[in-house]
Motif scaffolding. Structure first.
Motif, PDB file in Angstrom:
ATOM      1  N   ASN A   1      80.151 -42.054 -28.527  1.00  0.00           N
ATOM      2  CA  ASN A   1      79.186 -42.997 -27.642  1.00  0.00           C
ATOM      3  C   ASN A   1      77.570 -42.567 -28.397  1.00  0.00           C
ATOM      4  O   ASN A   1      77.371 -43.512 -27.761  1.00  0.00           O
ATOM      5  CB  ASN A   1      79.511 -42.681 -26.425  1.00  0.00           C
ATOM      6  CG  ASN A   1      78.646 -41.219 -25.807  1.00  0.00           C
ATOM      7  OD1 ASN A   1      78.435 -40.623 -26.119  1.00  0.00           O
ATOM      8  ND2 ASN A   1      79.481 -41.534 -24.751  1.00  0.00           N
ATOM      9  N   SER A   2      77.961 -42.022 -29.299  1.00  0.00           N
ATOM     10  CA  SER A   2      75.870 -42.286 -29.768  1.00  0.00           C
ATOM     11  C   SER A   2      76.203 -41.068 -31.167  1.00  0.00           C
ATOM     12  O   SER A   2      76.686 -40.799 -31.448  1.00  0.00           O
ATOM     13  CB  SER A   2      75.110 -40.542 -28.405  1.00  0.00           C
ATOM     14  OG  SER A   2      75.926 -39.492 -27.953  1.00  0.00           O
TER      15      SER A   2
ATOM     16  N   GLU B   1      79.500 -45.935 -31.162  1.00  0.00           N
ATOM     17  CA  GLU B   1      79.149 -47.241 -30.823  1.00  0.00           C
ATOM     18  C   GLU B   1      79.055 -46.620 -28.382  1.00  0.00           C
ATOM     19  O   GLU B   1      79.575 -46.164 -28.184  1.00  0.00           O
ATOM     20  CB  GLU B   1      79.990 -48.030 -30.813  1.00  0.00           C
ATOM     21  CG  GLU B   1      79.936 -49.080 -29.539  1.00  0.00           C
ATOM     22  CD  GLU B   1      79.067 -50.741 -29.124  1.00  0.00           C
ATOM     23  OE1 GLU B   1      77.924 -50.498 -28.434  1.00  0.00           O
ATOM     24  OE2 GLU B   1      79.034 -50.709 -31.507  1.00  0.00           O
ATOM     25  N   ASP B   2      77.985 -47.473 -28.410  1.00  0.00           N
ATOM     26  CA  ASP B   2      76.996 -46.821 -27.042  1.00  0.00           C
ATOM     27  C   ASP B   2      78.225 -47.686 -25.573  1.00  0.00           C
ATOM     28  O   ASP B   2      78.082 -47.305 -24.438  1.00  0.00           O
ATOM     29  CB  ASP B   2      76.361 -46.710 -26.449  1.00  0.00           C
ATOM     30  CG  ASP B   2      75.374 -48.275 -26.481  1.00  0.00           C
ATOM     31  OD1 ASP B   2      75.745 -48.375 -27.972  1.00  0.00           O
ATOM     32  OD2 ASP B   2      74.176 -48.023 -25.928  1.00  0.00           O
ATOM     33  N   ASP B   3      78.362 -48.747 -26.397  1.00  0.00           N
ATOM     34  CA  ASP B   3      78.704 -49.565 -24.976  1.00  0.00           C
ATOM     35  C   ASP B   3      81.197 -49.179 -25.143  1.00  0.00           C
ATOM     36  O   ASP B   3      81.098 -49.575 -26.429  1.00  0.00           O
ATOM     37  CB  ASP B   3      79.430 -51.433 -25.751  1.00  0.00           C
ATOM     38  CG  ASP B   3      79.393 -52.426 -24.080  1.00  0.00           C
ATOM     39  OD1 ASP B   3      80.833 -52.351 -24.711  1.00  0.00           O
ATOM     40  OD2 ASP B   3      78.582 -53.312 -24.209  1.00  0.00           O
ATOM     41  N   SER B   4      81.085 -48.403 -23.708  1.00  0.00           N
ATOM     42  CA  SER B   4      82.383 -48.027 -24.085  1.00  0.00           C
ATOM     43  C   SER B   4      83.267 -49.594 -24.306  1.00  0.00           C
ATOM     44  O   SER B   4      84.719 -49.159 -25.162  1.00  0.00           O
ATOM     45  CB  SER B   4      82.473 -47.931 -22.882  1.00  0.00           C
ATOM     46  OG  SER B   4      82.747 -48.636 -22.154  1.00  0.00           O
TER      47      SER B   4
ATOM     48  N   ARG C   1      83.431 -50.114 -28.292  1.00  0.00           N
ATOM     49  CA  ARG C   1      83.997 -49.021 -29.443  1.00  0.00           C
ATOM     50  C   ARG C   1      85.489 -48.894 -29.151  1.00  0.00           C
ATOM     51  O   ARG C   1      85.874 -48.617 -29.493  1.00  0.00           O
ATOM     52  CB  ARG C   1      83.315 -47.861 -28.177  1.00  0.00           C
ATOM     53  CG  ARG C   1      83.532 -46.475 -28.809  1.00  0.00           C
ATOM     54  CD  ARG C   1      82.969 -44.995 -28.346  1.00  0.00           C
ATOM     55  NE  ARG C   1      83.290 -45.234 -27.001  1.00  0.00           N
ATOM     56  CZ  ARG C   1      82.855 -44.737 -25.679  1.00  0.00           C
ATOM     57  NH1 ARG C   1      80.945 -45.538 -25.749  1.00  0.00           N
ATOM     58  NH2 ARG C   1      82.709 -45.331 -24.768  1.00  0.00           N
TER      59      ARG C   1
ATOM     60  N   MET D   1      70.923 -46.833 -30.060  1.00  0.00           N
ATOM     61  CA  MET D   1      71.992 -46.264 -28.793  1.00  0.00           C
ATOM     62  C   MET D   1      70.989 -45.323 -28.559  1.00  0.00           C
ATOM     63  O   MET D   1      69.928 -45.483 -28.905  1.00  0.00           O
ATOM     64  CB  MET D   1      72.824 -45.540 -29.917  1.00  0.00           C
ATOM     65  CG  MET D   1      74.476 -46.790 -30.465  1.00  0.00           C
ATOM     66  SD  MET D   1      75.182 -44.964 -30.726  1.00  0.00           S
ATOM     67  CE  MET D   1      74.202 -45.094 -32.530  1.00  0.00           C
TER      68      MET D   1
ATOM     69  N   SER E   1      69.385 -43.383 -32.277  1.00  0.00           N
ATOM     70  CA  SER E   1      69.597 -44.502 -32.907  1.00  0.00           C
ATOM     71  C   SER E   1      70.694 -44.602 -34.251  1.00  0.00           C
ATOM     72  O   SER E   1      70.440 -43.420 -34.722  1.00  0.00           O
ATOM     73  CB  SER E   1      68.733 -45.550 -32.243  1.00  0.00           C
ATOM     74  OG  SER E   1      67.763 -45.199 -34.195  1.00  0.00           O
TER      75      SER E   1
END
Length: 135
Positions: free
Chosen positions: A39-40, A15-18, A21, A62, A66
């Motif tokens: 994160n990717s 998940e790229d949104d910290s 995540r 992402m 993706s």
């Protein structure tokens, strides 16, 4: 991982949104999952080369790799072809679900997602292993 929580499954979370995540990782760990959070999609592929996981939870969109591309790559590799994949996206419900299923996702959830809903879906995909540990 919370002290005293028995680990019953390993989950890779991409998940790229910290903030999301961290929230999802904490919820899954509290339920008994050992979580590796990246994160990717590229980092997810690296993690999968280094360890085996019981389940992948991935965002659909992402940067660089993706969730869709990640899913395609995993389904093409015999070592990961059967790994359960839960795809997450804020993308329109029907169209997003169709895209996710076409590339081989096992299940799909539309954001925003309550952590309890995520845990329930992950537990279902793991055959009830999270809820079974509490019995």
């Amino acid at each position: 991982m919370d002290e005293g929580v028995e680990t019953v499954a390993s989950v890779l979370l991409a998940e790229d949104d910290s903030d999301i995540r961290e929230l999802f990782a904490r919820a899954l760990e509290s339920a008994g999952a050992a979580v590796v959070a990246v994160n990717s999609g590229g980092e997810a592929l690296e993690a999968l080369r280094d360890a085996e996981f019981d389940l992948l939870v991935t965002d659909m969109w992402m940067p660089n790799v993706s969730g869709l591309d990640l899913c395609k790559a995993l389904r093409a590799d015999p070592a990961t072809a059967r790994l359960p994949i839960l795809m997450l996206s804020a993308y329109g419900r029907m169209r997003g679900r169709e895209e996710a299923m076409l590339v081989g996702a096992t299940e799909y959830l539309t954001k925003p997602i309550r952590p309890s809903m995520l845990v329930s879906k992950v537990d279902a995909l793991l055959g009830g292993r999270l809820t079974a540990r509490g019995k």
